[in-house]
Design a protein around this motif. Structure first.
Motif, PDB file in Angstrom:
ATOM      1  N   VAL A  22      18.832   2.009  -3.602  1.00 29.69           N
ATOM      2  CA  VAL A  22      18.290   1.563  -2.360  1.00 29.69           C
ATOM      3  C   VAL A  22      17.669   2.848  -1.727  1.00 29.69           C
ATOM      4  O   VAL A  22      16.820   3.038  -0.734  1.00 29.69           O
ATOM      5  N   LYS A  23      18.637   4.047  -1.772  1.00 30.40           N
ATOM      6  CA  LYS A  23      18.061   5.302  -1.262  1.00 30.40           C
ATOM      7  C   LYS A  23      16.826   5.802  -1.850  1.00 30.40           C
ATOM      8  O   LYS A  23      15.781   6.309  -1.212  1.00 30.40           O
ATOM      9  N   VAL A  24      16.643   5.610  -3.104  1.00 30.45           N
ATOM     10  CA  VAL A  24      15.325   5.998  -3.772  1.00 30.45           C
ATOM     11  C   VAL A  24      14.238   5.049  -3.375  1.00 30.45           C
ATOM     12  O   VAL A  24      13.015   5.595  -3.006  1.00 30.45           O
ATOM     13  N   ILE A  25      14.369   3.754  -3.191  1.00 31.00           N
ATOM     14  CA  ILE A  25      13.475   2.593  -2.886  1.00 31.00           C
ATOM     15  C   ILE A  25      12.966   3.248  -1.388  1.00 31.00           C
ATOM     16  O   ILE A  25      11.723   3.210  -1.101  1.00 31.00           O
ATOM     17  N   ALA A  26      13.899   3.407  -0.293  1.00 32.87           N
ATOM     18  CA  ALA A  26      13.881   3.705   0.912  1.00 32.87           C
ATOM     19  C   ALA A  26      12.968   5.079   0.976  1.00 32.87           C
ATOM     20  O   ALA A  26      12.040   4.952   1.763  1.00 32.87           O
ATOM     21  N   GLY A  27      13.327   6.001   0.118  1.00 34.19           N
ATOM     22  CA  GLY A  27      12.347   7.387   0.320  1.00 34.19           C
ATOM     23  C   GLY A  27      11.215   7.209  -0.107  1.00 34.19           C
ATOM     24  O   GLY A  27      10.052   7.666   0.629  1.00 34.19           O
ATOM     25  N   GLU A  28      10.816   6.429  -1.341  1.00 37.69           N
ATOM     26  CA  GLU A  28       9.540   6.030  -1.854  1.00 37.69           C
ATOM     27  C   GLU A  28       8.663   5.436  -0.778  1.00 37.69           C
ATOM     28  O   GLU A  28       7.232   5.582  -0.365  1.00 37.69           O
ATOM     29  N   ALA A  29       9.189   4.306  -0.109  1.00 36.07           N
ATOM     30  CA  ALA A  29       8.773   3.474   0.925  1.00 36.07           C
ATOM     31  C   ALA A  29       8.168   4.225   2.154  1.00 36.07           C
ATOM     32  O   ALA A  29       6.955   4.359   2.711  1.00 36.07           O
ATOM     33  N   GLU A  30       9.076   5.279   2.588  1.00 37.58           N
ATOM     34  CA  GLU A  30       8.749   6.146   3.566  1.00 37.58           C
ATOM     35  C   GLU A  30       7.635   7.060   3.518  1.00 37.58           C
ATOM     36  O   GLU A  30       6.992   7.152   4.298  1.00 37.58           O
ATOM     37  N   SER A  31       7.631   7.790   2.137  1.00 36.22           N
ATOM     38  CA  SER A  31       6.834   8.391   1.910  1.00 36.22           C
ATOM     39  C   SER A  31       5.405   8.034   1.627  1.00 36.22           C
ATOM     40  O   SER A  31       4.413   8.348   1.797  1.00 36.22           O
ATOM     41  N   ARG A  32       5.340   6.630   1.145  1.00 33.27           N
ATOM     42  CA  ARG A  32       3.984   5.924   1.327  1.00 33.27           C
ATOM     43  C   ARG A  32       3.677   5.618   2.617  1.00 33.27           C
ATOM     44  O   ARG A  32       2.129   5.477   2.851  1.00 33.27           O
ATOM     45  N   GLN A  33       4.509   5.076   3.507  1.00 33.58           N
ATOM     46  CA  GLN A  33       4.189   4.876   4.680  1.00 33.58           C
ATOM     47  C   GLN A  33       3.570   6.029   5.538  1.00 33.58           C
ATOM     48  O   GLN A  33       2.489   5.771   6.306  1.00 33.58           O
ATOM     49  N   TYR A  34       3.811   7.082   5.077  1.00 31.77           N
ATOM     50  CA  TYR A  34       3.213   8.243   6.027  1.00 31.77           C
ATOM     51  C   TYR A  34       2.409   9.047   5.238  1.00 31.77           C
ATOM     52  O   TYR A  34       1.827  10.347   5.834  1.00 31.77           O
ATOM     53  N   ASN A  35       2.090   8.609   4.018  1.00 31.55           N
ATOM     54  CA  ASN A  35       0.954   9.519   3.256  1.00 31.55           C
ATOM     55  C   ASN A  35      -0.199   9.318   3.761  1.00 31.55           C
ATOM     56  O   ASN A  35      -0.823   8.455   4.202  1.00 31.55           O
ATOM     57  N   PRO A  36      -0.820  10.492   4.137  1.00 34.22           N
ATOM     58  CA  PRO A  36      -2.325  10.606   4.766  1.00 34.22           C
ATOM     59  C   PRO A  36      -3.427   9.833   3.842  1.00 34.22           C
ATOM     60  O   PRO A  36      -4.170   8.941   4.642  1.00 34.22           O
ATOM     61  N   VAL A  37      -3.185   9.629   2.513  1.00 35.02           N
ATOM     62  CA  VAL A  37      -4.178   9.022   1.653  1.00 35.02           C
ATOM     63  C   VAL A  37      -4.011   7.461   2.064  1.00 35.02           C
ATOM     64  O   VAL A  37      -5.061   6.589   2.159  1.00 35.02           O
ATOM     65  N   ASN A  38      -2.755   6.891   2.296  1.00 37.36           N
ATOM     66  CA  ASN A  38      -2.694   5.474   2.631  1.00 37.36           C
ATOM     67  C   ASN A  38      -3.142   5.083   3.805  1.00 37.36           C
ATOM     68  O   ASN A  38      -3.607   4.113   4.042  1.00 37.36           O
ATOM     69  N   VAL A  39      -2.789   5.921   4.730  1.00 39.32           N
ATOM     70  CA  VAL A  39      -3.069   5.708   6.220  1.00 39.32           C
ATOM     71  C   VAL A  39      -4.752   5.570   6.153  1.00 39.32           C
ATOM     72  O   VAL A  39      -5.318   4.802   6.981  1.00 39.32           O
ATOM     73  N   ARG A  40      -5.164   6.614   5.644  1.00 37.69           N
ATOM     74  CA  ARG A  40      -6.747   6.645   5.575  1.00 37.69           C
ATOM     75  C   ARG A  40      -7.583   5.654   4.967  1.00 37.69           C
ATOM     76  O   ARG A  40      -8.223   4.877   5.559  1.00 37.69           O
ATOM     77  N   ARG A  41      -6.929   4.974   4.011  1.00 34.62           N
ATOM     78  CA  ARG A  41      -7.131   3.894   3.268  1.00 34.62           C
ATOM     79  C   ARG A  41      -7.109   2.695   4.059  1.00 34.62           C
ATOM     80  O   ARG A  41      -7.978   1.715   4.207  1.00 34.62           O
ATOM     81  N   GLU A  42      -5.870   2.499   4.837  1.00 33.82           N
ATOM     82  CA  GLU A  42      -5.689   1.404   5.782  1.00 33.82           C
ATOM     83  C   GLU A  42      -7.060   1.206   6.812  1.00 33.82           C
ATOM     84  O   GLU A  42      -7.644   0.345   7.121  1.00 33.82           O
ATOM     85  N   LEU A  43      -7.214   2.444   7.362  1.00 40.15           N
ATOM     86  CA  LEU A  43      -8.138   2.520   8.409  1.00 40.15           C
ATOM     87  C   LEU A  43      -9.604   2.362   7.828  1.00 40.15           C
ATOM     88  O   LEU A  43     -10.422   1.660   8.451  1.00 40.15           O
ATOM     89  N   GLU A  44      -9.890   2.902   6.772  1.00 41.49           N
ATOM     90  CA  GLU A  44     -11.131   2.564   6.157  1.00 41.49           C
ATOM     91  C   GLU A  44     -11.451   1.036   5.794  1.00 41.49           C
ATOM     92  O   GLU A  44     -12.398   0.528   5.966  1.00 41.49           O
ATOM     93  N   GLU A  45     -10.229   0.245   5.371  1.00 43.48           N
ATOM     94  CA  GLU A  45     -10.345  -0.996   4.874  1.00 43.48           C
ATOM     95  C   GLU A  45     -10.565  -1.744   6.446  1.00 43.48           C
ATOM     96  O   GLU A  45     -11.311  -2.714   6.341  1.00 43.48           O
ATOM     97  N   LEU A  46      -9.901  -1.249   7.464  1.00 50.31           N
ATOM     98  CA  LEU A  46     -10.131  -2.112   8.861  1.00 50.31           C
ATOM     99  C   LEU A  46     -11.696  -1.888   9.168  1.00 50.31           C
ATOM    100  O   LEU A  46     -12.305  -2.737   9.429  1.00 50.31           O
TER     101      LEU A  46
END
Length: 112
Positions: A22-46
């Motif tokens: 659970v700690k590994v999964i939570a850490g991975e989810a948090e890193s993906r949520q705050y990853n600038p690449v993923n944030v930019r991808r979401e904004l570009e998709e919008l």
């Protein structure tokens, strides 16, 4: 002593395993949520969806606002700030001082 402790706590091994996963999964989810690449991808998709007419500009603005709020208040708590990994990654921490043993005052510590 370690062997005895391991045998006594053996029934709790599955709980420790699940906790570690659970700690590994939570850490991975948090890193993906705050990853600038993923944030930019979401904004570009919008932006792409708004340009294609799939969503209204107001819906795009609302979704962009939610993405930006997620970055500034990750738990919805206005008092919390998001983790800043990049800014603190290069910083060195001050060394931790540890006592080498003995009674207080024996090695010139406090109280002597």
């Amino acid at each position: 002593m370690d062997i005895l402790w391991g045998l006594l706590t053996l029934p709790y091994a599955p709980v420790r395993g699940v906790t570690a996963v659970v700690k590994v999964i939570a850490g991975e989810a948090e890193s993906r949520q705050y990853n600038p690449v993923n944030v930019r991808r979401e904004l570009e998709e919008l932006d792409r969806a708004a340009a294609a007419g799939e969503i209204t500009p107001q819906a795009r603005d609302l979704a962009q606002q939610r993405v930006l709020e997620r970055l500034t208040t990750p738990t919805g708590d206005p008092g919390r700030t998001p983790p800043r990994r990049a800014a603190t990654a290069g910083r060195r921490r001050s060394p931790v001082r540890r006592r080498t043993g003995g009674r207080r005052g024996e090695h010139g510590g406090r109280g002597s």
